[in-house]
Design a protein around this motif. Structure first.
Motif, PDB file in Angstrom:
ATOM      1  N   VAL A   1      68.799  42.799  -1.611  1.00  0.00           N
ATOM      2  CA  VAL A   1      68.143  42.949  -2.911  1.00  0.00           C
ATOM      3  C   VAL A   1      67.633  41.564  -3.286  1.00  0.00           C
ATOM      4  CG1 VAL A   1      68.391  43.489  -5.358  1.00  0.00           C
ATOM      5  CG2 VAL A   1      69.614  44.858  -3.661  1.00  0.00           C
ATOM      6  N   LEU A   2      66.332  41.439  -3.456  1.00  0.00           N
ATOM      7  CA  LEU A   2      65.698  40.161  -3.771  1.00  0.00           C
ATOM      8  C   LEU A   2      65.059  40.218  -5.150  1.00  0.00           C
ATOM      9  CD1 LEU A   2      64.459  37.351  -2.967  1.00  0.00           C
ATOM     10  CD2 LEU A   2      62.528  38.642  -2.012  1.00  0.00           C
ATOM     11  N   ASN A   3      65.378  39.244  -5.999  1.00  0.00           N
ATOM     12  CA  ASN A   3      64.768  39.114  -7.321  1.00  0.00           C
ATOM     13  C   ASN A   3      63.980  37.814  -7.372  1.00  0.00           C
ATOM     14  OD1 ASN A   3      66.007  41.454  -8.834  1.00  0.00           O
ATOM     15  ND2 ASN A   3      67.875  40.390  -8.170  1.00  0.00           N
ATOM     16  N   MET A   4      62.666  37.950  -7.615  1.00  0.00           N
ATOM     17  CA  MET A   4      61.812  36.764  -7.610  1.00  0.00           C
ATOM     18  C   MET A   4      60.491  37.086  -8.291  1.00  0.00           C
ATOM     19  SD  MET A   4      60.762  34.600  -4.214  1.00  0.00           S
ATOM     20  CE  MET A   4      59.563  33.277  -4.261  1.00  0.00           C
ATOM     21  N   LEU A   5      60.001  36.142  -9.088  1.00  0.00           N
ATOM     22  CA  LEU A   5      58.703  36.295  -9.767  1.00  0.00           C
ATOM     23  C   LEU A   5      58.626  37.580 -10.584  1.00  0.00           C
ATOM     24  CD1 LEU A   5      56.367  35.059  -6.872  1.00  0.00           C
ATOM     25  CD2 LEU A   5      56.955  33.809  -8.970  1.00  0.00           C
ATOM     26  N   GLY A   6      59.742  37.960 -11.218  1.00  0.00           N
ATOM     27  CA  GLY A   6      59.749  39.148 -12.054  1.00  0.00           C
ATOM     28  C   GLY A   6      59.721  40.459 -11.297  1.00  0.00           C
ATOM     29  N   THR A   7      59.905  40.397 -10.000  1.00  0.00           N
ATOM     30  CA  THR A   7      59.871  41.595  -9.154  1.00  0.00           C
ATOM     31  C   THR A   7      61.193  41.742  -8.413  1.00  0.00           C
ATOM     32  OG1 THR A   7      57.475  41.440  -8.821  1.00  0.00           O
ATOM     33  CG2 THR A   7      58.706  42.677  -7.187  1.00  0.00           C
TER      34      THR A   7
ATOM     35  N   ASP B   1      54.344  46.150 -14.529  1.00  0.00           N
ATOM     36  CA  ASP B   1      53.357  47.207 -14.295  1.00  0.00           C
ATOM     37  C   ASP B   1      53.969  48.599 -14.360  1.00  0.00           C
ATOM     38  OD1 ASP B   1      51.501  45.206 -13.864  1.00  0.00           O
ATOM     39  OD2 ASP B   1      51.849  45.174 -11.697  1.00  0.00           O
ATOM     40  N   GLU B   2      55.304  48.660 -14.552  1.00  0.00           N
ATOM     41  CA  GLU B   2      56.040  49.928 -14.515  1.00  0.00           C
ATOM     42  C   GLU B   2      55.654  50.727 -13.263  1.00  0.00           C
ATOM     43  OE1 GLU B   2      55.385  51.907 -18.258  1.00  0.00           O
ATOM     44  OE2 GLU B   2      57.033  50.797 -19.186  1.00  0.00           O
ATOM     45  N   GLU B   3      55.797  50.052 -12.126  1.00  0.00           N
ATOM     46  CA  GLU B   3      55.407  50.664 -10.856  1.00  0.00           C
ATOM     47  C   GLU B   3      56.414  50.338  -9.765  1.00  0.00           C
ATOM     48  OE1 GLU B   3      51.550  50.853  -7.812  1.00  0.00           O
ATOM     49  OE2 GLU B   3      51.570  49.452  -9.486  1.00  0.00           O
ATOM     50  N   VAL B   4      56.643  51.327  -8.902  1.00  0.00           N
ATOM     51  CA  VAL B   4      57.495  51.135  -7.734  1.00  0.00           C
ATOM     52  C   VAL B   4      56.693  51.522  -6.501  1.00  0.00           C
ATOM     53  CG1 VAL B   4      59.577  51.850  -6.506  1.00  0.00           C
ATOM     54  CG2 VAL B   4      59.613  51.670  -9.007  1.00  0.00           C
ATOM     55  N   THR B   5      56.671  50.633  -5.507  1.00  0.00           N
ATOM     56  CA  THR B   5      56.003  50.937  -4.242  1.00  0.00           C
ATOM     57  C   THR B   5      57.062  51.113  -3.167  1.00  0.00           C
ATOM     58  OG1 THR B   5      54.053  49.643  -4.867  1.00  0.00           O
ATOM     59  CG2 THR B   5      54.345  50.121  -2.525  1.00  0.00           C
ATOM     60  N   ILE B   6      56.975  52.232  -2.459  1.00  0.00           N
ATOM     61  CA  ILE B   6      57.934  52.535  -1.403  1.00  0.00           C
ATOM     62  C   ILE B   6      57.204  52.509  -0.064  1.00  0.00           C
ATOM     63  CG2 ILE B   6      59.610  54.201  -0.511  1.00  0.00           C
ATOM     64  CD1 ILE B   6      59.737  55.405  -3.327  1.00  0.00           C
TER      65      ILE B   6
ATOM     66  N   GLY C   1      59.437  56.357 -16.764  1.00  0.00           N
ATOM     67  CA  GLY C   1      57.978  56.370 -16.799  1.00  0.00           C
ATOM     68  C   GLY C   1      57.292  55.524 -15.744  1.00  0.00           C
ATOM     69  N   TYR C   2      58.045  55.060 -14.754  1.00  0.00           N
ATOM     70  CA  TYR C   2      57.441  54.260 -13.690  1.00  0.00           C
ATOM     71  C   TYR C   2      56.560  55.132 -12.790  1.00  0.00           C
ATOM     72  CZ  TYR C   2      60.118  49.944 -14.411  1.00  0.00           C
ATOM     73  OH  TYR C   2      60.621  48.775 -14.942  1.00  0.00           O
ATOM     74  N   TYR C   3      55.474  54.556 -12.334  1.00  0.00           N
ATOM     75  CA  TYR C   3      54.623  55.228 -11.346  1.00  0.00           C
ATOM     76  C   TYR C   3      55.231  54.952  -9.967  1.00  0.00           C
ATOM     77  CZ  TYR C   3      50.695  56.159  -8.230  1.00  0.00           C
ATOM     78  OH  TYR C   3      49.903  56.629  -7.211  1.00  0.00           O
TER      79      TYR C   3
END
Length: 213
Positions: free
Chosen positions: A70-76, A92-97, A206-208
Motif C-alpha cells: 500500500v503506497l501513499n504519495m502525492l495525495g494518491t 477526483d473521486e476515482e479509482v482505477t483498477i 460516489g467514486y467512479y
C-alpha cells in the motif's frame, strides 16, 4: 611496459575484490529484507533535472508484505493485492483498477524497491558517508541492458542494520530521482484487510470505478 601491465592487473584485481565485497553486502540486505513479515517505510522523495529547471520534493509512506503493498504519495493511494493494482485518487473521486502483468513490470515498483538489484545490474563500490553517526556505503548499479532508460543507480546502505537508506536513480535524460528513508519499521501488526480493496465502500462514497482491460 611491464610496470604498466602490473598496474593494470592491480587495478583489475582491486575492482574485482570491491565488486565481490559489494555483492556480499547486497546479498545481506536482500536476506535481511526477506526475513521480515512486513515493512513500513516513511520516505522523502525528490525529483530534479537541472536542464529542465525542475526540483520537486514530496513525502510518502509504503507498507510492504511479500509482493503486496500500500503506497501513499502525492495525495494518491495505490494498493497491490498480488493480482490487481488499485489507484485511488480522492481529489477526483476515482479509482482505477488494472491487472498486474509481470512482463510489463520493468520499473522499480514498491514491491521491488528493496530487492530490485538482484538481477540486471553490474555493480561497484562507491563513496561512503557518515549520516547521524551511521555509516552509509553506496553501491553504484549499472544496467546490463545497453538500451535501458536508467543510466545508473546509487544505493546507500546502512552498514550496521543492512537496511537501504537512500536510492538515487539517474535516467538517460538527466532526471534524478532520490528516495531517502526517514523511518524503517518491521513486523508491525497489520489489519487483515490491509491489502484488500473494498470496492463497495468506494462505490457508496460516489467514486467512479474505472476498470482497465
Amino acid at each position: 611496459m611491464k610496470k604498466i601491465v602490473i598496474l593494470f592487473v592491480t587495478i583489475l584485481s582491486v575492482s574485482f575484490v570491491q565488486a565481490q565485497e559489494m555483492k556480499s553486502l547486497l546479498n545481506e540486505v536482500s536476506q535481511k529484507v526477506k526475513s521480515y513479515d512486513n515493512i513500513e517505510i516513511a520516505f522523502k522523495y525528490n525529483l530534479s533535472n537541472s536542464k529542465e529547471n525542475v526540483n520537486q520534493d514530496t513525502k510518502g509512506n509504503v507498507t510492504l508484505s511479500g509482493n503486496k503493498y500500500v503506497l501513499n504519495m502525492l495525495g494518491t493511494t495505490r494498493i497491490f493485492d498480488g493480482n490487481n493494482i488499485y489507484t485511488i485518487v480522492p481529489e477526483d473521486e476515482e479509482v482505477t483498477i488494472s491487472a498486474y502483468n509481470p512482463e510489463e513490470d520493468t520499473e522499480i515498483t514498491p514491491s521491488k524497491m528493496l530487492t530490485f538489484y538482484e538481477k540486471g545490474y553490474n555493480f561497484k563500490k562507491d563513496i561512503s558517508q557518515t549520516v547521524k553517526g551511521r555509516k552509509i556505503q553506496y553501491v553504484k548499479l549499472i544496467p546490463i541492458d545497453p538500451n535501458a532508460e536508467i543510466k545508473n543507480i546509487l544505493l546507500g546502505i546502512d552498514v550496521q542494520t543492512k537496511h537501504i537508506y537512500r536510492l538515487i536513480q539517474t535516467d538517460t535524460q538527466g532526471t534524478k530521482y532520490t528516495l531517502t528513508v526517514n523511518s524503517f519499521k518491521t513486523n508491525q501488526p497489520l489489519s487483515k484487510s490491509m491489502f484488500t480493496f473494498d470496492q463497495e465502500k468506494y462505490s457508496k462514497e460516489g467514486y467512479y470505478i474505472n476498470r482497465l482491460d
